[in-house]
Design a protein around this motif. Structure first.
Motif, PDB file in Angstrom:
ATOM      1  N   SER A 146      37.240  49.545  34.888  1.00  0.00           N
ATOM      2  CA  SER A 146      36.116  49.587  33.946  1.00  0.00           C
ATOM      3  C   SER A 146      35.234  48.345  33.932  1.00  0.00           C
ATOM      4  O   SER A 146      34.240  48.307  33.212  1.00  0.00           O
ATOM      5  N   HIS A 147      35.568  47.311  34.724  1.00  0.00           N
ATOM      6  CA  HIS A 147      34.783  46.081  34.718  1.00  0.00           C
ATOM      7  C   HIS A 147      34.372  45.682  36.133  1.00  0.00           C
ATOM      8  O   HIS A 147      35.114  45.912  37.091  1.00  0.00           O
ATOM      9  N   GLU A 148      33.217  45.064  36.250  1.00  0.00           N
ATOM     10  CA  GLU A 148      32.750  44.589  37.555  1.00  0.00           C
ATOM     11  C   GLU A 148      33.503  43.347  38.013  1.00  0.00           C
ATOM     12  O   GLU A 148      33.729  43.145  39.201  1.00  0.00           O
ATOM     13  N   ILE A 149      33.866  42.495  37.066  1.00  0.00           N
ATOM     14  CA  ILE A 149      34.658  41.303  37.374  1.00  0.00           C
ATOM     15  C   ILE A 149      35.895  41.296  36.487  1.00  0.00           C
ATOM     16  O   ILE A 149      35.803  41.457  35.270  1.00  0.00           O
ATOM     17  N   THR A 150      37.059  41.132  37.110  1.00  0.00           N
ATOM     18  CA  THR A 150      38.318  41.037  36.374  1.00  0.00           C
ATOM     19  C   THR A 150      38.991  39.724  36.748  1.00  0.00           C
ATOM     20  O   THR A 150      39.172  39.430  37.933  1.00  0.00           O
ATOM     21  N   MET A 151      39.349  38.951  35.750  1.00  0.00           N
ATOM     22  CA  MET A 151      40.094  37.717  35.966  1.00  0.00           C
ATOM     23  C   MET A 151      41.495  37.931  35.408  1.00  0.00           C
ATOM     24  O   MET A 151      41.647  38.347  34.254  1.00  0.00           O
ATOM     25  N   VAL A 152      42.503  37.692  36.225  1.00  0.00           N
ATOM     26  CA  VAL A 152      43.884  37.920  35.790  1.00  0.00           C
ATOM     27  C   VAL A 152      44.685  36.640  35.988  1.00  0.00           C
ATOM     28  O   VAL A 152      44.695  36.056  37.074  1.00  0.00           O
ATOM     29  N   ILE A 153      45.343  36.225  34.925  1.00  0.00           N
ATOM     30  CA  ILE A 153      46.095  34.965  34.907  1.00  0.00           C
ATOM     31  C   ILE A 153      47.537  35.273  34.553  1.00  0.00           C
ATOM     32  O   ILE A 153      47.817  35.967  33.573  1.00  0.00           O
ATOM     33  N   GLY A 154      48.472  34.780  35.362  1.00  0.00           N
ATOM     34  CA  GLY A 154      49.877  35.041  35.069  1.00  0.00           C
ATOM     35  C   GLY A 154      50.779  34.427  36.116  1.00  0.00           C
ATOM     36  O   GLY A 154      50.321  33.985  37.176  1.00  0.00           O
TER      37      GLY A 154
END
Length: 359
Positions: A146-154
């Motif tokens: 659903s998003h053009e940019i996804t930032m994932v931190i983990g």
């Protein structure tokens, strides 16, 4: 006696009875095949649940009886109820599912775990047989869709890069994009690229190996070779992104905790028409020189309220490991607690969407 609770999928009935000091739960199955999927072909899932909880699970064909103390039977009843829902949605539970479901039931509750385990994200091709294994991974895949940019931190092991790669390969094979760009900064603790042989691309190739490994696990080698030869798939160091505009592309920036603020801005502004980007990283593993701010940390703060950008935080709960590996990790953590007299800091998975809200 408490009233029976009807299974929302119609068919399974969970009953509760007090018999002397033991509490029993009964789950009704619709077919022998459900029992096989629920407990494993050789009963290995049932054995694991029993060893983890102390409850006894008696399979009586069309009925499953759970015996034990109230806390144990409650947890096992919730877990088996949710796993049965997943089975009825077409999912076959694994040992990893059992371990995760038991942990969730004890700490956060088992509600909706059946839906999580059986989820088939639209962002992934069905033939890949890749599904989210945790609530956090489910939120991550929803954000990718659903998003053009996804930032994932983990932390490591949460599937940050693997799931991003699966979504990108799916988009490429579905002809939603025309190019797949995989990149990461060439920064490693205690090593200098200047002392390695070859040109820049040859120097950084070892650091890009994890991206190649993920790619080869999803697409056959001949196809990968053709994609690379035609530059339909490009695996390159972050320095090669400068000055480019990426149209109709899916770009993945891996190990983004090791980007500077300037590098992160440079990457994010490469996005062109019809493109999407995923930025992954672990902010506990920053290898930048002392005093240099992490571009990932800065970007997650600056862009948290920006529409079109999702920021996902995964935690230790979202780490997916082989069950034996998990037991090894648990043993070492227990030893560490004994030596230091402390407990590891607990973490919570959550999702920051374009609204910037935190649950």
């Amino acid at each position: 006696m408490r009233p029976a609770s009807l299974d929302p999928f119609g068919g399974a009935v969970l009953k509760h009875k007090d018999i002397e000091s033991e509490l029993t739960h009964e789950i009704e199955l619709s077919s022998p095949d459900e029992a096989i999927k629920l407990f494993g072909r050789n009963g290995e899932l049932r054995k694991r649940i029993q060893s983890e909880t102390g409850a006894r699970i008696v399979d009586r064909g069309a009925k499953v009886v759970i015996l034990g103390s109230e806390p144990d039977t409650r947890v096992v009843g919730e877990v088996l109820g949710e796993m049965l829902q997943a089975v009825r949605r077409g999912h076959t539970p694994s040992m990893g599912d059992v371990v995760y479901a038991l942990d969730e039931a004890r700490t956060r509750g088992a509600a909706d775990l059946g839906a999580v385990l059986a989820q088939e994200p639209g962002v992934l091709r069905r033939e890949m047989h890749i599904k989210p294994r945790t609530r956090g991974q489910g939120a991550y895949l929803d954000a990718l869709e659903s998003h053009e940019i996804t930032m994932v931190i983990g932390p490591a092991g949460t599937g940050k890069t693997y799931l991003a790669m699966a979504a990108a390969v799916s988009a490429l094979l579905n002809k939603q994009i025309s190019r797949l760009i995989l990149t990461r900064p060439a920064v490693e603790a205690g090593e200098s690229l200047g002392f390695l042989p070859g040109d820049l691309k040859e120097k950084v190739n070892p650091y890009l190996r994890p991206l190649y490994d993920a790619l080869h696990s999803m697409v056959d080698s001949d196809r990968v070779y053709r994609f690379l030869q035609r530059e339909t798939i490009e695996v390159a160091p972050l320095a090669f992104m400068r000055g480019r505009t990426l149209d109709h592309a899916f770009a993945i920036l891996d190990e983004a905790q090791n980007t500077t603020t300037e590098q992160m801005l440079m990457f994010l502004t490469r996005l062109g028409t019809g493109s999407r980007a995923v930025v992954t990283g672990d902010v506990t593993q920053i290898d930048l020189p002392k005093g240099v701010k992490s571009g990932l940390v800065e970007a997650s703060r600056i862009l948290r309220n920006t529409p079109g950008i999702a920021i996902i935080h995964l935690s230790k709960r979202d780490v997916v490991r082989h069950p034996l590996v998990q037991r090894i990790v648990d043993a070492y953590e227990a030893e560490s607690r004994g030596l230091h007299g402390g407990r590891p800091e607990s973490e919570t998975a959550h999702l920051d969407t374009a609204t910037g809200s935190r649950p």
